[in-house]
Design an enzyme around this catalytic site. Structure first.
Site, PDB file in Angstrom:
ATOM      1  N   TYR A 163       0.830  -1.209   0.000  1.00  0.00           N
ATOM      2  CA  TYR A 163       0.000   0.000   0.000  1.00  0.00           C
ATOM      3  C   TYR A 163       0.863   1.257   0.000  1.00  0.00           C
ATOM      4  O   TYR A 163       1.876   1.319   0.689  1.00  0.00           O
ATOM      5  CB  TYR A 163      -0.917   0.021   1.225  1.00  0.00           C
ATOM      6  CG  TYR A 163      -1.789   1.244   1.235  1.00  0.00           C
ATOM      7  CD1 TYR A 163      -2.943   1.288   0.480  1.00  0.00           C
ATOM      8  CD2 TYR A 163      -1.425   2.382   1.951  1.00  0.00           C
ATOM      9  CE1 TYR A 163      -3.729   2.426   0.446  1.00  0.00           C
ATOM     10  CE2 TYR A 163      -2.200   3.523   1.925  1.00  0.00           C
ATOM     11  CZ  TYR A 163      -3.355   3.543   1.168  1.00  0.00           C
ATOM     12  OH  TYR A 163      -4.127   4.675   1.131  1.00  0.00           O
ATOM     13  N   TRP A 170       1.131   5.641  -1.805  1.00  0.00           N
ATOM     14  CA  TRP A 170       0.808   6.566  -2.884  1.00  0.00           C
ATOM     15  C   TRP A 170       1.886   6.619  -3.959  1.00  0.00           C
ATOM     16  O   TRP A 170       1.638   7.111  -5.048  1.00  0.00           O
ATOM     17  CB  TRP A 170       0.590   7.972  -2.316  1.00  0.00           C
ATOM     18  CG  TRP A 170      -0.827   8.218  -1.915  1.00  0.00           C
ATOM     19  CD1 TRP A 170      -1.629   7.385  -1.183  1.00  0.00           C
ATOM     20  CD2 TRP A 170      -1.613   9.367  -2.230  1.00  0.00           C
ATOM     21  NE1 TRP A 170      -2.860   7.954  -1.020  1.00  0.00           N
ATOM     22  CE2 TRP A 170      -2.882   9.172  -1.641  1.00  0.00           C
ATOM     23  CE3 TRP A 170      -1.373  10.544  -2.924  1.00  0.00           C
ATOM     24  CZ2 TRP A 170      -3.909  10.114  -1.740  1.00  0.00           C
ATOM     25  CZ3 TRP A 170      -2.386  11.479  -3.022  1.00  0.00           C
ATOM     26  CH2 TRP A 170      -3.640  11.272  -2.441  1.00  0.00           C
TER      27      TRP A 170
HETATM   28  P1  PGD Z   1       3.799   8.076   1.419  1.00  0.00           P
HETATM   29  O1  PGD Z   1       4.650   8.915   2.282  1.00  0.00           O
HETATM   30  O2  PGD Z   1       3.057   8.758   0.320  1.00  0.00           O
HETATM   31  O3  PGD Z   1       2.758   7.387   2.408  1.00  0.00           O
HETATM   32  O4  PGD Z   1       0.774   6.340   3.367  1.00  0.00           O
HETATM   33  P2  PGD Z   1       1.793   6.142   2.181  1.00  0.00           P
HETATM   34  O5  PGD Z   1       2.551   4.891   2.422  1.00  0.00           O
HETATM   35  O6  PGD Z   1       1.107   6.293   0.876  1.00  0.00           O
HETATM   36  O7  PGD Z   1       4.642   6.842   0.870  1.00  0.00           O
HETATM   37  C1  PGD Z   1       4.902   6.637  -0.473  1.00  0.00           C
HETATM   38  C2  PGD Z   1       6.318   6.108  -0.599  1.00  0.00           C
HETATM   39  O8  PGD Z   1       6.549   5.827  -1.983  1.00  0.00           O
HETATM   40  C3  PGD Z   1       7.393   7.104  -0.185  1.00  0.00           C
HETATM   41  O9  PGD Z   1       8.324   6.486   0.660  1.00  0.00           O
HETATM   42  C4  PGD Z   1       8.043   7.512  -1.513  1.00  0.00           C
HETATM   43  O10 PGD Z   1       9.415   7.855  -1.392  1.00  0.00           O
HETATM   44  C5  PGD Z   1       7.864   6.253  -2.324  1.00  0.00           C
HETATM   45  N1  PGD Z   1       7.926   6.451  -3.773  1.00  0.00           N
HETATM   46  C6  PGD Z   1       7.619   7.559  -4.480  1.00  0.00           C
HETATM   47  N2  PGD Z   1       7.788   7.330  -5.792  1.00  0.00           N
HETATM   48  C7  PGD Z   1       8.222   6.053  -5.931  1.00  0.00           C
HETATM   49  C8  PGD Z   1       8.577   5.244  -7.048  1.00  0.00           C
HETATM   50  O11 PGD Z   1       8.499   5.623  -8.205  1.00  0.00           O
HETATM   51  N3  PGD Z   1       8.973   3.974  -6.779  1.00  0.00           N
HETATM   52  C9  PGD Z   1       9.060   3.483  -5.528  1.00  0.00           C
HETATM   53  N4  PGD Z   1       9.475   2.237  -5.382  1.00  0.00           N
HETATM   54  N5  PGD Z   1       8.745   4.225  -4.447  1.00  0.00           N
HETATM   55  C10 PGD Z   1       8.316   5.491  -4.651  1.00  0.00           C
HETATM   56  C11 PGD Z   1      -0.244   7.270   3.297  1.00  0.00           C
HETATM   57  C12 PGD Z   1      -1.378   6.827   4.214  1.00  0.00           C
HETATM   58  O12 PGD Z   1      -1.058   7.169   5.564  1.00  0.00           O
HETATM   59  C13 PGD Z   1      -2.654   7.430   3.863  1.00  0.00           C
HETATM   60  S1  PGD Z   1      -3.111   7.475   2.192  1.00  0.00           S
HETATM   61  C14 PGD Z   1      -3.529   7.864   4.790  1.00  0.00           C
HETATM   62  S2  PGD Z   1      -4.975   8.660   4.326  1.00  0.00           S
HETATM   63  C15 PGD Z   1      -3.366   7.618   6.215  1.00  0.00           C
HETATM   64  N6  PGD Z   1      -3.502   8.799   6.996  1.00  0.00           N
HETATM   65  C16 PGD Z   1      -3.168   8.785   8.288  1.00  0.00           C
HETATM   66  C17 PGD Z   1      -3.749   9.658   9.280  1.00  0.00           C
HETATM   67  O13 PGD Z   1      -4.599  10.500   8.977  1.00  0.00           O
HETATM   68  N7  PGD Z   1      -3.328   9.542  10.556  1.00  0.00           N
HETATM   69  C18 PGD Z   1      -2.426   8.630  10.929  1.00  0.00           C
HETATM   70  N8  PGD Z   1      -2.053   8.563  12.213  1.00  0.00           N
HETATM   71  N9  PGD Z   1      -1.867   7.804  10.027  1.00  0.00           N
HETATM   72  C19 PGD Z   1      -2.200   7.830   8.730  1.00  0.00           C
HETATM   73  N10 PGD Z   1      -1.625   6.978   7.848  1.00  0.00           N
HETATM   74  C20 PGD Z   1      -2.099   6.817   6.475  1.00  0.00           C
END
Ligand code: PGD
Length: 760
Positions: free
Chosen positions: A101, A103
């Site tokens: 999972y 983004w």
């Molecule tokens: P990101 O930081 O977007 O968080 O959690 P999510 O895991 O989506 O992580 C994406 C990762 O992908 C990053 O490490 C980035 O460097 C990496 N990445 C970017 N591009 C690429 C690529 O091309 N290839 C590869 N291999 N990696 C890549 C988000 C999630 O957190 C979400 S959507 C929600 S809504 C939740 N919200 C909350 C909240 O409101 N409160 C708490 N306490 N916790 C939450 N967690 C959740």
């Protein structure tokens, strides 16, 4: 990019200028992080293998502290291919968790999860995850009560309609400008801010219901109602009570378009439990005066009213209830399906809610999964800790699979999951963990095999958000950082070693795939009656609009026009105020109609040891954990820590001063943060956004030196129905941190074990 289209210049190595797209009326400042993050030393420069894994081979291990051994790409690919061959050969696809999972980055081809899923499907399949951290409770609830999640999200009444018709917006959870800055897959034009400004200029009133005043842009002059966090349901029930008691409910709408109202209103009147859900009752729960609740209820029927509920409200225990009840409240007002009135879910939660549905976009096929094994996404730690254990989900009794290899590409569970100390124990259980990421995230540090990925500015791609109608050519701007490779190239090289290259690549380079995907899409668009330009014309142009069939869309308008010819996909074909299906599941934490259920942790009933309610919401200065090393995110830190906002009265009672470093703690963990004092948070509440990179104290991984609130949140499901995340709220205490705050080490690469021979 997820936070908006940009015009970027580079010298081939560095980004020399990053500006928002000139046609974006309200761009996001998150863009300001990009240039510094792109060449930051926290990038992963080459493949690494965890020292313990290299020395002892696969197996359960305490991950997160070990040194990493830099290895050449060929060595890493050989080791990875060998390990996949072993795990698939011994355990089959059921031994591989590829939910992954997250983004990741914008881009239709290089989308990391799509690449991983396609790759694992070529090997036979994988255990997947269902639903999201964004709105996991709603994803399970809404099909039962309104028939379709996509209908509510992508079919939301469009912003221009709201700007023109709505007289009153009551926004439970607010209309957050920071959340509407981002959308999965990207956004061309940010329109929520200008649309709300236009509505207000026309005379529309806004009521923002949230413990945080900033959850709606202060410049819009919204009325701020700040209930105790997690009690919106009680407030809504009291609004329903007033509508009923004063004869304001639209009975003809309820009769024609809904089922189950009598059961529900009996509960509101107190017929079932002897407790009428009056404004006085709700005042004791929410902290909002009864007169104010009654006054709001009367205003709801004065004109065209939109009831909207943010995604954040359902990221909590019993998270289904506020969403279901928001829908019921709107049904009682009888305006569902009319321009500017009715119900919304997710306005201000993501930039694309309120964008009229566009036609389809190019898409990479992920192939077919050879097995049908899954977990609800937020049950990752339970799955790893308790293989074989039984759990409930959406009316079924299921068992956790016994996973041996965890593969993450494009997500950061050590950012997004709750109770990170528990997640760390869970990550010690599998035999092997593989991570691809551009950065040394918390998750990469808990892996055995780490492969460096390119960022989107380092590769060609086609960009269009999942709910946006502007498509962009995203041309490569710089060489990759260090030895970083596209995930696609890494998967292709492993697939080749495993004899799956042909099915994975179909003989195409990444660039050839772009032309191919575009060509497929162009043919499908032509078949649908829309002529699109050639790939070359698209690639050389600035942007390409994708047709939007109904720019003035109104949620459920067809259903309202003719509920017989356009029924909902619910058992009754109508809005289910009482759901016989959900009732039949017999879940105490999600009965057959919406109800108020006390959460395990809340200001109204929790032990005094942790008397403050933490709101762990989305950050303003980055997307989740992405680009935390960038300039805009760093500018917000206080004493190097993530900023936490609290009320001056709560701070004074604890001897806490503005801009000082504090410690937040509860039984699950603790973290440091830098305090800002503000009257824009309700007394008793502290706000600390997610996304500060997890920086565990080596002696105590439940203590984050930086300010990641997920060391404090509970890994507790929203309900047996949805098993969604409850990360939004938790109870904590706060104290001054008198010592010199410890150094933050997470922005540096982890320890490497130099000189160790990688050749086993
Ligand atoms: P990101 O930081 O977007 O968080 O959690 P999510 O895991 O989506 O992580 C994406 C990762 O992908 C990053 O490490 C980035 O460097 C990496 N990445 C970017 N591009 C690429 C690529 O091309 N290839 C590869 N291999 N990696 C890549 C988000 C999630 O957190 C979400 S959507 C929600 S809504 C939740 N919200 C909350 C909240 O409101 N409160 C708490 N306490 N916790 C939450 N967690 C959740």
């Amino acid at each position: 990019m997820h936070w908006g289209a940009a015009e970027i210049e580079s010298d081939g190595r560095r980004l020399t200028s990053v500006r928002p797209w000139r046609e974006d009326p309200d761009p996001s400042r998150i863009l300001e992080n990009l240039a510094a993050a792109h060449r930051h030393p926290a990038r992963i420069d080459q493949p690494y293998i965890r020292q313990g894994w290299l020395e002892h081979g696969p197996g359960p291990a305490a991950r997160g502290d070990d040194a990493f051994v830099p290895v050449p790409w060929e060595t890493a690919l050989d080791l990875l291919a060998g390990e996949l061959r072993r795990v698939y050969g011994t355990y089959g696809p059921d031994g591989v968790f590829g939910g992954s999972y997250g983004w990741a980055s914008a881009g239709r081809f290089h989308h990391a999860q799509s690449q991983l899923h396609r790759f694992l499907n070529c090997l036979g399949g994988y255990v997947r995850s269902v639903n999201t951290y964004s709105y996991g409770a709603s994803q399970v609830l809404l099909p039962h009560v309104v028939g379709d999640v996509g209908l509510v999200m992508a079919g939301a009444t469009a912003w221009p309609v709201i700007a023109e018709h709505t007289d009153l917006i009551v926004a439970f959870g607010g209309l957050s400008p920071k959340n509407s800055a981002v959308a999965s897959g990207g956004i061309g034009r940010h329109v929520m801010g200008p649309s709300l400004a236009a509505a207000v200029a026309r005379g529309c009133r806004l009521v923002s219901v949230s413990p945080l005043r900033t959850d709606t842009d202060i410049r819009l002059g919204a009325e701020w109602i700040a209930p105790v966090p997690g009690t919106d349901v009680a407030l809504m029930l009291a609004l329903c009570h007033v509508l009923d008691a004063e004869g304001l409910a639209d009975q003809s709408f309820l009769d024609r378009y809904t089922v189950g109202y009598p059961r529900f209103i009996g509960y509101v009147r107190g017929e079932a439990d002897g407790v009428p859900k009056t404004p006085a009752w709700a005042a004791a729960v929410t902290g909002i005066a009864a007169g104010r609740i009654r006054g709001l209820a009367r205003q709801l029927t004065a004109g065209r009213t939109m009831i909207t509920v943010s995604w954040s409200l359902q990221r909590a225990e019993h998270g289904e209830q506020p969403v279901w009840l928001g829908l019921v409240l709107a049904a009682m007002l009888g305006q569902i399906g009319l321009p500017g009135g009715g119900f919304g879910h997710g306005y201000g939660s993501s930039s694309d809610v309120g964008n009229a549905r566009r036609m389809f976009a190019p898409r990479l096929s992920q192939g077919a999964n050879g097995i049908d094994s899954y977990i609800p996404v937020a049950r990752i730690a339970d799955m790893l800790l308790h293989p074989g254990a039984a759990y409930d989900y959406d009316g079924r009794r299921r068992r956790y699979p016994d996973v041996k290899l965890v593969y993450w590409c494009g997500g950061n569970p050590f950012h997004h999951h709750q109770d990170l100390a528990r997640l760390r124990r869970a990550f010690a259980r599998p035999q092997t963990v593989v991570v691809h990421d551009p950065f040394w995230t918390g998750t990469a540090r808990h892996a055995d095999i780490v492969l460096p990925s390119t960022m989107s500015v380092e590769r060609d791609d086609i960009g269009v958000g999942s709910g946006d109608s502007t498509m962009f050519a995203m041309a490569q701007l710089t060489e990759p950082y260090g030895q970083a490779r596209d995930d696609y190239d890494a998967f292709a090289a492993v697939a080749e070693r495993l004899g799956a290259e042909k099915s994975f690549t179909e003989g195409r380079t990444a660039r050839e795939w772009l032309g191919h995907l575009y060509g497929e899409w162009r043919s499908a668009m032509r078949a649908a009656g829309h002529e699109m330009p050639s790939f070359e014309t698209f690639w050389d142009g600035e942007s390409l609009p994708i047709p939007v069939p109904d720019p003035g869309q109104v949620l459920l308008s067809a259903f309202r026009r003719d509920p017989v010819r356009s029924p909902l996909r619910t058992p009754s074909g109508k809005i289910e105020i009482f759901s016989g299906v959900i009732d039949g599941f017999g879940y105490a934490d999600c009965p057959g109609h919406p109800v108020w259920l006390e959460p395990s942790e809340w200001l109204g009933g929790y032990p005094v040891r942790y008397p403050l309610q933490l709101v762990a919401n989305q950050p303003r200065r980055r997307l989740h954990s992405q680009l935390d090393v960038g300039a805009f995110s760093q500018e917000g830190k206080i004493g190097g820590r993530e900023p936490a906002a609290m009320h001056p009265a709560d701070a004074a009672a604890r001897g806490i001063t503005d801009q000082s470093v504090v410690r937040l703690f509860n039984d699950r963990g603790s973290c440091l943060a830098g305090v800002t004092l503000t009257e824009d948070v309700r007394p008793g509440v502290v706000q600390l956004s997610t996304g500060a990179w997890y920086d565990p104290d080596p002696a105590d991984p439940s203590f984050c030196r930086h300010g990641n609130p997920n060391v404090l949140t509970a890994d507790r499901p929203s309900s047996a129905l949805s098993q969604g995340t409850t990360g939004q709220l938790a109870m904590v205490e706060i104290e001054p941190y008198p010592d010199l705050p410890p150094e933050i080490t997470v922005y540096r690469p982890p320890r490497t074990a130099a000189g160790l021979s990688p050749d086993r």
